[in-house]
Design an enzyme around this catalytic site. Structure first.
Site, mmCIF file in Angstrom:
data_model
loop_
_atom_site.group_PDB
_atom_site.id
_atom_site.type_symbol
_atom_site.label_atom_id
_atom_site.label_comp_id
_atom_site.label_asym_id
_atom_site.label_seq_id
_atom_site.Cartn_x
_atom_site.Cartn_y
_atom_site.Cartn_z
ATOM 1 C CG ASN A 1 69.137 32.128 51.238
ATOM 2 O OD1 ASN A 1 70.352 31.712 51.052
ATOM 3 N ND2 ASN A 1 68.484 31.241 52.091
ATOM 4 C CG HIS B 1 45.520 39.272 39.910
ATOM 5 N ND1 HIS B 1 46.472 39.454 39.289
ATOM 6 C CD2 HIS B 1 44.952 37.970 39.665
ATOM 7 C CE1 HIS B 1 47.028 38.148 38.385
ATOM 8 N NE2 HIS B 1 45.925 37.368 38.942
HETATM 9 MN MN MN Z 1 47.020 34.522 41.260
#
Ligand code: MN
Length: 257
Positions: A64, A81
């Site tokens: 996939n 982040h």
């Molecule tokens: Mn996160």
């Protein structure tokens, strides 16, 4: 010349004296993801499309293509982040040696059962330390809330943003004054569901990533870990420039045999 330490580990795995516990949530199209206001953008749910399935496209092959965000399912948050850590490591730069380390498990299920918005405070961690000893050097604090029991039900899991987290003061203290490398949680993110409204928004992200530390989310099976003595192994993909990655998280636990 080998010291035999790893041979001892192999023997302990074979005898069952050391067990491997999977702390990872299964990853599928129904895996809950964080929900943000529309203007904030939205991480992708897990999705897949067959390349071939023993069919005309590949008579002997099943595989996939998959689609997901860096923060879908059980995942690793890297310092970049957050704005506070933007000049620090991306997920591909995290040293491999910091992906294996000791884990401390703090059980806050009783408090969370009474208050889904419960925030871990420094005093709770200090009470844990009084009973179990100092937080582990280059280790993880795994924050057990019982939230994984809701993982099969996305509505209960996200709970209209009423999910437990860590207070501003505790997050700053864990980031700046403890020897941890990271915090792991059972919830969809390392901060409380309502943390966007705090005086310091998302304090766990802000302080931990600003200190070059990490997060792990959507952990399962924390019930199978002792308060101290387990070893956590996190395997984020080394996405170059990535802010995080879906991650297989394992723990090694000693068992009496
Ligand atoms: Mn996160």
């Amino acid at each position: 010349m080998s010291s035999g330490v790893l041979a001892g580990l192999v023997a302990a795995l074979a005898s069952g004296a050391v067990k491997v516990i999977d702390l990872t949530a299964p990853l599928s199209e129904t895996t809950p993801i964080i929900e943000l206001p529309p203007e904030r953008g939205q991480p992708w749910r897990f999705d897949r499309e067959a390349i071939s399935n023993y069919d005309a496209a590949g008579p002997t092959v099943y595989w996939n293509n998959i689609k997901l965000s860096e923060h879908t399912g059980t995942h690793f948050d890297a310092p970049v982040h957050w704005l506070s850590g933007k000049d620090l490591h991306d997920v591909s730069q995290v040293p491999a040696g910091r992906l294996v380390g000791p884990a401390a498990v703090l059980d806050a299920r009783a408090q969370v059962a009474n208050d889904p918005d419960f925030l871990l405070e420094r005093e709770h961690v200090e009470a844990w330390q009084a009973e179990h000893g100092p937080l582990p050097e280059d280790g993880w604090l795994l924050y057990r809330t019982g939230w994984a029991e809701r993982a099969h039900d996305p509505v209960a899991f996200l709970n209209d943003k009423h999910t437990p987290g860590i207070s501003i003061d505790c997050a700053r203290w864990l980031a700046e004054e403890t020897p941890l490398v990271g915090v792991g949680v059972e919830t969809v993110g390392t901060d409380a569901g309502l943390a966007g409204e705090f005086e310091q928004p998302y304090p766990c992200h802000w302080h931990m990533h600003g200190a070059g530390k990490y997060g792990l989310t959507q952990l399962h099976n924390l019930a199978l870990l002792p308060p101290t003595g387990s070893v956590l192994i996190a395997g984020p993909l080394p996405i170059v420039g990535g802010s995080g990655s879906p991650t297989r998280v394992l723990a090694l636990v000693e068992r009496e045999v």
